[in-house]
Design an enzyme around this catalytic site. Sequence first.
Site, PDB file in Angstrom:
ATOM      1  N   ASN A  15     -10.143  -0.133  -0.037  1.00 15.92           N
ATOM      2  CA  ASN A  15      -8.248  -0.273   0.327  1.00 15.92           C
ATOM      3  C   ASN A  15      -7.935  -0.528  -1.410  1.00 15.92           C
ATOM      4  OD1 ASN A  15      -5.756  -0.308   0.241  1.00 15.92           O
ATOM      5  ND2 ASN A  15      -6.246  -0.982   2.073  1.00 15.92           N
ATOM      6  N   CYS A  38       0.691  -1.336   0.134  1.00 16.59           N
ATOM      7  CA  CYS A  38      -0.378  -0.174  -0.230  1.00 16.59           C
ATOM      8  C   CYS A  38       0.972   1.069   0.098  1.00 16.59           C
ATOM      9  CB  CYS A  38      -0.706   0.127   1.290  1.00 16.59           C
ATOM     10  SG  CYS A  38      -2.094  -1.518   1.101  1.00 16.59           S
ATOM     11  N   HIS A  82      -3.451   7.407   2.650  1.00 20.24           N
ATOM     12  CA  HIS A  82      -3.830   5.544   2.445  1.00 20.24           C
ATOM     13  C   HIS A  82      -5.255   5.883   2.566  1.00 20.24           C
ATOM     14  CE1 HIS A  82      -3.921   1.576   1.175  1.00 20.24           C
ATOM     15  NE2 HIS A  82      -3.642   1.276   2.223  1.00 20.24           N
TER      16      HIS A  82
HETATM   17  N1  COA Z   1     -18.317  -9.094   9.320  1.00 19.71           N
HETATM   18  C1  COA Z   1     -18.900  -9.653  10.440  1.00 19.71           C
HETATM   19  N2  COA Z   1     -17.978  -9.621  10.930  1.00 19.71           N
HETATM   20  C2  COA Z   1     -16.629  -9.787  10.970  1.00 19.71           C
HETATM   21  C3  COA Z   1     -16.453  -9.429   9.782  1.00 19.71           C
HETATM   22  C4  COA Z   1     -17.201  -8.967   8.575  1.00 19.71           C
HETATM   23  N3  COA Z   1     -17.050  -8.745   7.883  1.00 19.71           N
HETATM   24  N4  COA Z   1     -14.996  -9.654  10.562  1.00 19.71           N
HETATM   25  C5  COA Z   1     -14.938  -9.954  10.816  1.00 19.71           C
HETATM   26  N5  COA Z   1     -15.930  -9.846  12.021  1.00 19.71           N
HETATM   27  C6  COA Z   1     -16.087 -10.795  14.044  1.00 19.71           C
HETATM   28  C7  COA Z   1     -15.155 -10.792  13.629  1.00 19.71           C
HETATM   29  O1  COA Z   1     -15.043 -12.903  13.514  1.00 19.71           O
HETATM   30  C8  COA Z   1     -14.790 -11.098  15.420  1.00 19.71           C
HETATM   31  O2  COA Z   1     -16.084 -11.920  15.969  1.00 19.71           O
HETATM   32  P1  COA Z   1     -15.859 -12.218  17.039  1.00 19.71           P
HETATM   33  O3  COA Z   1     -15.505 -11.176  18.483  1.00 19.71           O
HETATM   34  O4  COA Z   1     -17.268 -12.989  17.453  1.00 19.71           O
HETATM   35  O5  COA Z   1     -14.511 -13.193  17.146  1.00 19.71           O
HETATM   36  C9  COA Z   1     -15.417  -9.652  15.620  1.00 19.71           C
HETATM   37  O6  COA Z   1     -16.260  -9.070  14.030  1.00 19.71           O
HETATM   38  C10 COA Z   1     -14.199  -8.642  15.489  1.00 19.71           C
HETATM   39  O7  COA Z   1     -13.115  -8.318  15.074  1.00 19.71           O
HETATM   40  P2  COA Z   1     -12.245  -8.057  14.924  1.00 19.71           P
HETATM   41  O8  COA Z   1     -10.990  -8.452  14.165  1.00 19.71           O
HETATM   42  O9  COA Z   1     -11.514  -7.702  16.363  1.00 19.71           O
HETATM   43  O10 COA Z   1     -12.529  -6.839  14.461  1.00 19.71           O
HETATM   44  P3  COA Z   1     -12.055  -5.227  14.178  1.00 19.71           P
HETATM   45  O11 COA Z   1     -12.862  -4.039  14.928  1.00 19.71           O
HETATM   46  O12 COA Z   1     -10.362  -5.282  14.499  1.00 19.71           O
HETATM   47  O13 COA Z   1     -11.962  -5.076  12.506  1.00 19.71           O
HETATM   48  C11 COA Z   1     -10.944  -4.842  10.735  1.00 19.71           C
HETATM   49  C12 COA Z   1     -11.231  -5.367  11.760  1.00 19.71           C
HETATM   50  C13 COA Z   1     -10.073  -5.643  10.203  1.00 19.71           C
HETATM   51  C14 COA Z   1     -12.079  -4.209  10.721  1.00 19.71           C
HETATM   52  C15 COA Z   1      -9.710  -3.950  11.744  1.00 19.71           C
HETATM   53  O14 COA Z   1      -8.779  -5.042  12.321  1.00 19.71           O
HETATM   54  C16 COA Z   1      -8.677  -3.349  10.518  1.00 19.71           C
HETATM   55  O15 COA Z   1      -9.491  -2.544   9.954  1.00 19.71           O
HETATM   56  N6  COA Z   1      -7.685  -2.985  10.805  1.00 19.71           N
HETATM   57  C17 COA Z   1      -6.838  -2.248   9.419  1.00 19.71           C
HETATM   58  C18 COA Z   1      -6.574  -3.380   8.454  1.00 19.71           C
HETATM   59  C19 COA Z   1      -6.389  -2.492   6.936  1.00 19.71           C
HETATM   60  O16 COA Z   1      -6.566  -1.497   6.637  1.00 19.71           O
HETATM   61  N7  COA Z   1      -5.578  -3.371   6.449  1.00 19.71           N
HETATM   62  C20 COA Z   1      -4.412  -2.845   5.235  1.00 19.71           C
HETATM   63  C21 COA Z   1      -3.567  -1.649   5.303  1.00 19.71           C
HETATM   64  S1  COA Z   1      -2.565  -1.489   4.011  1.00 19.71           S
END
Ligand code: COA
Length: 331
Positions: free
Chosen positions: A288, A117, A258
């Site tokens: 993204n 990215c 970004h």
């Molecule tokens: N829809 C519904 N539920 C979802 C889901 C989706 N698409 N994806 C994950 N979940 C669930 C998980 O299974 C988890 O359930 P549980 O509590 O029963 O285990 C719950 O939602 C929370 O998941 P978690 O991974 O802790 O959520 P989060 O608040 O960390 O959000 C992201 C996840 C990926 C949105 C967040 O971590 C993020 O944006 N990170 C940065 C990623 C990024 O930008 N990457 C590229 C960088 S260049």
Amino acid sequence: MSGAQRRSVILGTGSELPTKVITNQDLERMLETSDEWITVRTGIKQRRVLEEGKGNADMAYHAAVRAMADAGMEANDLDAIIMGTVTPDYLFPSSACVLEDMLGARKAFSFDVNAACAGFLNALAVADSFIRTGRARTALVLGSDALSRLLNWDDRSTCILFGDGAGAVVLGASENGDRGILSVLLRTDGSYAKTLYVPAGGSLRPANPETVQNNEHTITMNGKEVFKVAVRSMEEISRQALKEAGIDLEQVSLVIPHQANRRIIVALAERLGVPMEKVVVNVDKYGNTSAASVPVALDEARREGRIKPGDVVLLNAFGAGFAWGAAVVRF
Ligand code: COA
């Protein structure tokens, strides 16, 4: 700054987004997820996906043609083509070489830069160095990725986040020192290599029936870890790039971060103390788009009249590696 200093000036911008749209509602039909979950956690409402049978260079071509038209430049005026991408058309040659042929840019040397990215900022830094040292007078710099090709559409924690797109800028040398790229900084921390990566398909684990069966050719990520380090790193490097440019945050007209996640962007803006009116956000429309995100947002901001001559713009990005960067540009 000395008036005689050679700098790289952005002469034109262009972008291309595939026409195929996948909305959160479409994803609701494919997976156990909801528009509400995706919107609240990421700010993303829809993303674009490159149609089958097309490759990265097909998107990059349209972005490049628009950037060159904007700059009033022909393909044969280009000395270099440098593309940030992790989804080249082939493992080799580079998509920059494929694009060079599509454009008919007979005088250019061309290569890809792999910084996920942060690919566009890395490509920009390389091109800027060629221009400031006199190795090139002009360069086409791209960020172009089709991460849809690396997604496991059954993995709701990753497939909802990404989309495809291409953005391009044309750089030219200018001896009229107060315009152009005032600073561009890059950083990496390879200890996070496996926090966000594609496990198979490279030399360590070439494709075999088992890797395909296990979906190891798709993006694997610890989202929480990425989130935390991204905000902190983009803040730090933005402040460093501004310091090196001799620019205060108050002098920045627009921040183009970004576009990974609206919450990352808001957290970054808060830490920098920049109001959201000064921050470009289009992650809702495209998700993204990896290396394309910054140049696509830059192109849109210019076309919407959000950047005027003399404005100082801060660009920053963060991605797999981890690799991150920031640039300060006066238009
Ligand atoms: N829809 C519904 N539920 C979802 C889901 C989706 N698409 N994806 C994950 N979940 C669930 C998980 O299974 C988890 O359930 P549980 O509590 O029963 O285990 C719950 O939602 C929370 O998941 P978690 O991974 O802790 O959520 P989060 O608040 O960390 O959000 C992201 C996840 C990926 C949105 C967040 O971590 C993020 O944006 N990170 C940065 C990623 C990024 O930008 N990457 C590229 C960088 S260049």
